[in-house]
Design a protein around this motif. Structure first.
Motif, short mmCIF file in Angstrom:
data_model
loop_
_atom_site.label_atom_id
_atom_site.label_comp_id
_atom_site.label_asym_id
_atom_site.label_seq_id
_atom_site.Cartn_x
_atom_site.Cartn_y
_atom_site.Cartn_z
N GLN A 11 0.83 -1.20 0.00
CA GLN A 11 0.00 0.00 0.00
C GLN A 11 0.87 1.25 0.00
O GLN A 11 0.60 2.23 -0.72
CB GLN A 11 -0.92 0.01 1.23
CG GLN A 11 -2.02 -1.04 1.19
CD GLN A 11 -2.93 -0.95 2.40
OE1 GLN A 11 -3.01 0.09 3.06
NE2 GLN A 11 -3.61 -2.03 2.71
N GLN A 12 1.93 1.23 0.79
CA GLN A 12 2.82 2.38 0.85
C GLN A 12 3.55 2.58 -0.48
O GLN A 12 3.72 3.71 -0.95
CB GLN A 12 3.84 2.19 1.97
CG GLN A 12 3.22 2.19 3.36
CD GLN A 12 4.26 1.88 4.43
OE1 GLN A 12 5.01 2.76 4.85
NE2 GLN A 12 4.33 0.62 4.85
N TRP A 14 2.57 1.79 -3.45
CA TRP A 14 1.65 2.25 -4.49
C TRP A 14 0.98 3.58 -4.14
O TRP A 14 0.18 4.09 -4.92
CB TRP A 14 0.59 1.18 -4.74
CG TRP A 14 1.12 0.01 -5.53
CD1 TRP A 14 1.51 -1.20 -5.04
CD2 TRP A 14 1.31 -0.04 -6.94
NE1 TRP A 14 1.94 -2.01 -6.07
CE2 TRP A 14 1.84 -1.33 -7.24
CE3 TRP A 14 1.12 0.86 -7.99
CZ2 TRP A 14 2.15 -1.72 -8.54
CZ3 TRP A 14 1.43 0.47 -9.29
CH2 TRP A 14 1.94 -0.81 -9.55
N GLY A 15 1.31 4.12 -2.96
CA GLY A 15 0.71 5.39 -2.57
C GLY A 15 -0.75 5.27 -2.20
O GLY A 15 -1.51 6.24 -2.32
N GLU A 17 -3.58 4.96 0.51
CA GLU A 17 -3.73 5.32 1.92
C GLU A 17 -4.47 4.22 2.66
O GLU A 17 -5.70 4.11 2.60
CB GLU A 17 -4.51 6.64 2.03
CG GLU A 17 -3.74 7.85 1.51
CD GLU A 17 -2.49 8.15 2.33
OE1 GLU A 17 -2.48 7.80 3.52
OE2 GLU A 17 -1.55 8.74 1.77
N HIS A 29 10.34 8.19 4.52
CA HIS A 29 9.59 7.43 3.52
C HIS A 29 10.08 6.00 3.48
O HIS A 29 11.24 5.72 3.81
CB HIS A 29 9.73 8.09 2.14
CG HIS A 29 8.78 7.58 1.12
ND1 HIS A 29 9.08 6.51 0.31
CD2 HIS A 29 7.51 7.97 0.80
CE1 HIS A 29 8.04 6.27 -0.48
NE2 HIS A 29 7.09 7.14 -0.21
N SER A 31 10.95 4.32 1.07
CA SER A 31 12.10 4.20 0.17
C SER A 31 13.41 4.44 0.91
O SER A 31 14.45 3.88 0.55
CB SER A 31 11.97 5.17 -1.00
OG SER A 31 11.93 6.51 -0.54
#
Length: 243
Positions: A11-12, A14-15, A17, A29, A31
């Motif tokens: 989910q994170q 792919w952005g 929420e 983040h 990443s």
């Protein structure tokens, strides 16, 4: 499929929420976690990666990482997402064989630069953004051929498996050119002594070939190109049948 069915780590990526967790606002983040873990793996191998070490690399507590990843397997997913750059641009005007070769060579180079990738267990097919981008690129390499969508997926996976296999063979070998040359020379010398024509005629015949035709001892170039070419010959046979 409901978005909530996706693991939180995806989910994170792919952005999406998902349901927020209680606590302070995230300080970095996901990443950042991936890049910190990759740095550790590049320096000390996959065994050097742990939740505590990644947290220390970021300057945070181990518990803070659990706001982003639920387990070490999630950490591996993040690492695989960020360890590869974007796939190479494939020229649609070039033949399919040139396109998939470019794709395979870029994939092979990534594995050679980060050999610890091969130690990560594959629990499920890729679902993260960059990994799906690589998959799509590999499939598009066969655009314009008479292969069916399933044929293209199978062909791409065949090339993928070949690249991973050859990278696995050379993952523990020296990378310094002089060291590789010395290893090849010593191996050929010992093989010549042990593989006598009476006991190992096939090996001996290979060693007796002229230098430009015999054993090259270089899996990263000569052998990789030969094997990839043979794999693509097989795919060409399938294309011919589909035509």
């Amino acid at each position: 499929m409901d978005e909530s069915e996706l693991p939180r780590v995806l989910q994170q990526m792919w952005g999406i929420e998902g349901r927020s967790r209680p606590g302070p606002k995230p300080a970095f983040h996901i990443s950042d976690i991936g890049r910190a873990a990759i740095k550790l793996a590049d320096a000390g191998g996959l065994a050097a990666v742990s939740m505590s070490k990644v947290a220390a690399e970021l300057g945070f507590t181990t518990m803070s990482l659990y706001r982003y990843v639920d387990a070490k397997d999630d950490l591996y997913v993040v690492m695989l997402e960020h360890v590869f750059s974007e796939p190479p641009e494939l020229d649609p005007k070039k033949p399919w064989r040139d396109r998939i070769t470019t794709w395979a060579e870029a994939f092979h180079q990534g594995l050679r630069q980060h050999p610890w990738i091969l130690q990560i267990p594959i629990a499920e097919p890729p679902l993260s953004p960059n990994q799906l981008t690589w998959m799509e690129s590999g499939l598009q390499a066969f655009a314009g051929t008479p292969l069916t969508p399933q044929d293209r997926l199978s062909a791409m996976l065949l090339v993928n498996i070949y690249v991973r296999g050859t990278a696995q063979l050379t993952a523990t070998m020296a990378t310094d050119p002089d060291a590789v040359a010395e290893t090849d020379r010593l191996y050929t010398q010992r093989l010549t002594m042990l593989a006598t024509p009476d006991r190992f005629p096939g090996i001996a015949a290979t060693l007796e070939q002229p230098p430009d035709e015999g054993y090259a001892g270089d899996f990263d170039s000569t052998e990789f190109a030969f094997g990839l070419g043979t794999v693509l010959d097989g795919i060409q046979s399938l294309i011919n049948r589909r035509s």
